[in-house]
Design a protein around this motif. Structure first.
Motif, PDB file in Angstrom:
ATOM      1  N   LEU A   1      51.079  67.337 -15.803  1.00  0.00           N
ATOM      2  CA  LEU A   1      51.550  65.889 -16.645  1.00  0.00           C
ATOM      3  C   LEU A   1      50.445  65.766 -17.475  1.00  0.00           C
ATOM      4  CD1 LEU A   1      53.184  63.283 -16.723  1.00  0.00           C
ATOM      5  CD2 LEU A   1      51.872  62.433 -14.761  1.00  0.00           C
TER       6      LEU A   1
ATOM      7  N   LEU B   1      57.993  58.131 -16.714  1.00  0.00           N
ATOM      8  CA  LEU B   1      58.336  58.608 -15.428  1.00  0.00           C
ATOM      9  C   LEU B   1      59.374  58.422 -15.094  1.00  0.00           C
ATOM     10  CD1 LEU B   1      54.544  59.638 -13.816  1.00  0.00           C
ATOM     11  CD2 LEU B   1      55.110  61.158 -15.203  1.00  0.00           C
TER      12      LEU B   1
ATOM     13  N   ASP C   1      60.146  57.278 -11.619  1.00  0.00           N
ATOM     14  CA  ASP C   1      59.918  55.562 -10.853  1.00  0.00           C
ATOM     15  C   ASP C   1      60.910  54.995 -11.318  1.00  0.00           C
ATOM     16  OD1 ASP C   1      57.953  56.244  -9.153  1.00  0.00           O
ATOM     17  OD2 ASP C   1      55.958  56.833 -10.880  1.00  0.00           O
TER      18      ASP C   1
ATOM     19  N   TYR D   1      49.241  59.156  -4.779  1.00  0.00           N
ATOM     20  CA  TYR D   1      49.199  58.650  -5.895  1.00  0.00           C
ATOM     21  C   TYR D   1      48.121  58.682  -6.744  1.00  0.00           C
ATOM     22  CZ  TYR D   1      52.824  56.266  -3.855  1.00  0.00           C
ATOM     23  OH  TYR D   1      54.467  56.100  -3.664  1.00  0.00           O
ATOM     24  N   GLY D   2      48.300  58.747  -7.800  1.00  0.00           N
ATOM     25  CA  GLY D   2      47.048  58.101  -8.522  1.00  0.00           C
ATOM     26  C   GLY D   2      46.525  57.219  -7.941  1.00  0.00           C
TER      27      GLY D   2
ATOM     28  N   GLU E   1      43.661  61.552  -8.795  1.00  0.00           N
ATOM     29  CA  GLU E   1      44.882  61.992  -8.152  1.00  0.00           C
ATOM     30  C   GLU E   1      44.656  62.212  -7.022  1.00  0.00           C
ATOM     31  OE1 GLU E   1      47.227  61.425 -10.640  1.00  0.00           O
ATOM     32  OE2 GLU E   1      48.315  62.828  -9.392  1.00  0.00           O
ATOM     33  N   LYS E   2      45.209  61.562  -5.996  1.00  0.00           N
ATOM     34  CA  LYS E   2      45.748  61.307  -5.292  1.00  0.00           C
ATOM     35  C   LYS E   2      44.856  62.365  -4.187  1.00  0.00           C
ATOM     36  CE  LYS E   2      50.645  63.787  -6.851  1.00  0.00           C
ATOM     37  NZ  LYS E   2      50.751  63.729  -7.893  1.00  0.00           N
TER      38      LYS E   2
ATOM     39  N   VAL F   1      49.071  53.428  -8.679  1.00  0.00           N
ATOM     40  CA  VAL F   1      49.712  54.233 -10.201  1.00  0.00           C
ATOM     41  C   VAL F   1      51.255  55.148 -10.091  1.00  0.00           C
ATOM     42  CG1 VAL F   1      49.845  54.728 -12.250  1.00  0.00           C
ATOM     43  CG2 VAL F   1      47.183  54.799 -11.055  1.00  0.00           C
ATOM     44  N   VAL F   2      51.664  53.706 -10.592  1.00  0.00           N
ATOM     45  CA  VAL F   2      53.120  53.841 -11.059  1.00  0.00           C
ATOM     46  C   VAL F   2      53.339  54.672 -12.253  1.00  0.00           C
ATOM     47  CG1 VAL F   2      53.965  52.947  -8.359  1.00  0.00           C
ATOM     48  CG2 VAL F   2      54.136  52.291 -10.924  1.00  0.00           C
ATOM     49  N   GLY F   3      54.923  55.452 -12.625  1.00  0.00           N
ATOM     50  CA  GLY F   3      54.873  56.288 -13.207  1.00  0.00           C
ATOM     51  C   GLY F   3      54.850  55.353 -14.881  1.00  0.00           C
TER      52      GLY F   3
ATOM     53  N   TYR G   1      52.328  54.248 -18.104  1.00  0.00           N
ATOM     54  CA  TYR G   1      50.931  53.696 -18.637  1.00  0.00           C
ATOM     55  C   TYR G   1      50.876  53.239 -20.021  1.00  0.00           C
ATOM     56  CZ  TYR G   1      50.560  57.338 -14.364  1.00  0.00           C
ATOM     57  OH  TYR G   1      50.956  58.317 -14.170  1.00  0.00           O
TER      58      TYR G   1
ATOM     59  N   GLN H   1      45.731  67.037 -15.228  1.00  0.00           N
ATOM     60  CA  GLN H   1      45.772  65.848 -15.829  1.00  0.00           C
ATOM     61  C   GLN H   1      45.804  64.547 -15.475  1.00  0.00           C
ATOM     62  OE1 GLN H   1      47.791  65.163 -12.211  1.00  0.00           O
ATOM     63  NE2 GLN H   1      47.031  66.687 -11.010  1.00  0.00           N
TER      64      GLN H   1
ATOM     65  N   THR I   1      45.752  61.391 -15.181  1.00  0.00           N
ATOM     66  CA  THR I   1      44.848  60.737 -14.340  1.00  0.00           C
ATOM     67  C   THR I   1      43.449  60.939 -14.582  1.00  0.00           C
ATOM     68  OG1 THR I   1      46.394  60.670 -12.288  1.00  0.00           O
ATOM     69  CG2 THR I   1      43.522  60.250 -11.843  1.00  0.00           C
TER      70      THR I   1
ATOM     71  N   ARG J   1      60.235  48.982  -7.488  1.00  0.00           N
ATOM     72  CA  ARG J   1      60.328  50.065  -7.599  1.00  0.00           C
ATOM     73  C   ARG J   1      60.508  51.488  -6.388  1.00  0.00           C
ATOM     74  NH1 ARG J   1      56.625  54.467  -5.253  1.00  0.00           N
ATOM     75  NH2 ARG J   1      56.049  56.342  -6.576  1.00  0.00           N
TER      76      ARG J   1
END
Ligand code: G1P
Length: 296
Positions: free
Chosen positions: A114, A134, A137, A174-175, A194-195, A207-209, A211, A233, A235, A256
């Motif tokens: 990403l 994203l 999402d 998720y981040g 990240e994850k 974090v959802v998509g 930013y 990443q 993130t 969401r």
């Protein structure tokens, strides 16, 4: 005074493996929720947020995205010739047109992550902070990006990411933010991972998509080593910039849906159907019939 957010980047080059075989020939961003492809919801959200330029980071195998997004004068003419002018007009309303809209398509040839996708947009963005959306999402209700752009203008943070609280066992999807203080809708964070596995997660703020990022994120991305999954990443680049420009998590008000998963797609479809009188009765009739079938 902060510069306005004028550009939205849509990373749409991904392979969509979770939806194979549906995504073998159809990009996942074109999968519909009821009758509208995911990418369309994302575009509508960006336009409602006042975005001037949209940069799509796509893949050469996904030309159908461009065909969906851009106006198709030939198709409209054909529809008119067949006595369907209303349909032609509806298509024109939602399509982007080079004369009216500022749209760029650029390619991410290799699936390097990403962060790499966002970096591919660098030469095409307008000056100032950039938004990243994203499309899988899906956020319904109050436009998330619009809320974030407003919050960003009045916040000292250089990076602002949409966030929601998730159960600890889900942090590895998720981040996750390292939260410093969480007193209002904008949480102050010192970084982002990240994850992470649940036991290593610094919080349950995922974090959802959506930013809004200070333009210096491109420099951080350029020097970013591969991270989780061997990918560049986003993130990690946001975490690198956090100490310098400030990082905030924004608690958005919409609903969401994780449309990168089958369950999320189904929930989004049911949610929208339940709000439509005709489709809502299809759901209740169906549930009634299923119950009868189970009882029989
Ligand atoms: C991406 C990001 C992740 C973020 C998530 C939101 O992951 O890398 O930080 O939390 O989107 O949906 P993906 O779901 O693409 O693996």
């Amino acid at each position: 005074m902060k510069m306005p957010v004028r550009t939205a980047i849509f990373p749409v080059a991904g392979m969509g493996t979770r939806f194979l075989p549906a995504t073998k020939a159809t990009p996942k961003e074109l999968l519909p929720v009821i009758d509208t492809p995911l990418i369309q919801y994302a575009i509508d959200e960006a336009q409602a947020a006042g975005i001037e330029r949209m940069v799509f980071v796509s893949h050469p195998s996904k030309t159908a995205i461009e065909r969906h997004v851009m106006d198709d004068a030939k198709l409209r003419a054909e529809l008119k010739a067949r006595g369907k002018p209303q349909l032609a007009e509806e298509l024109q309303e939602t399509a982007l047109c080079p004369r009216r809209d500022d749209v760029v398509f650029t390619m991410q040839d290799e699936p390097l992550g990403l962060g790499h996708a966002v970096l591919c947009a660098r030469d095409h963005v307008l000056p100032g902070p950039v938004a990243v959306i994203l499309p899988d999402d899906l956020i319904l209700g109050t436009g998330c990006l619009g809320e974030m752009v407003d919050a960003y203008a009045g916040s000292p943070m250089g990076h602002l990411v949409a966030t929601m609280t998730v159960p600890r066992e889900e942090t590895s999807k998720y981040g996750i933010l390292s939260v410093k203080t969480a007193t209002d809708r904008v949480l102050a964070a010192s970084g982002m991972v990240e994850k992470p596995q649940p036991e290593a997660a610094p919080s349950c703020e995922a974090v959802v998509g959506r930013y809004v990022l200070d333009a210096s994120v491109f420099d951080d991305l350029e020097s970013q080593a591969p991270g989780a999954g061997g990918e560049i990443q986003l993130t990690d680049a946001i975490a690198t910039g956090a100490a310098r420009v400030g990082l905030g998590g924004f608690r958005f008000s919409g609903m969401r849906f994780d449309c990168g998963s089958k369950a999320g797609m189904l929930r989004a479809t049911l949610h929208l159907a339940a709000q439509d009188a005709e489709l809502a009765s299809v759901i209740s009739d169906f549930i009634g019939e299923e119950r009868k079938g189970l009882a029989a």
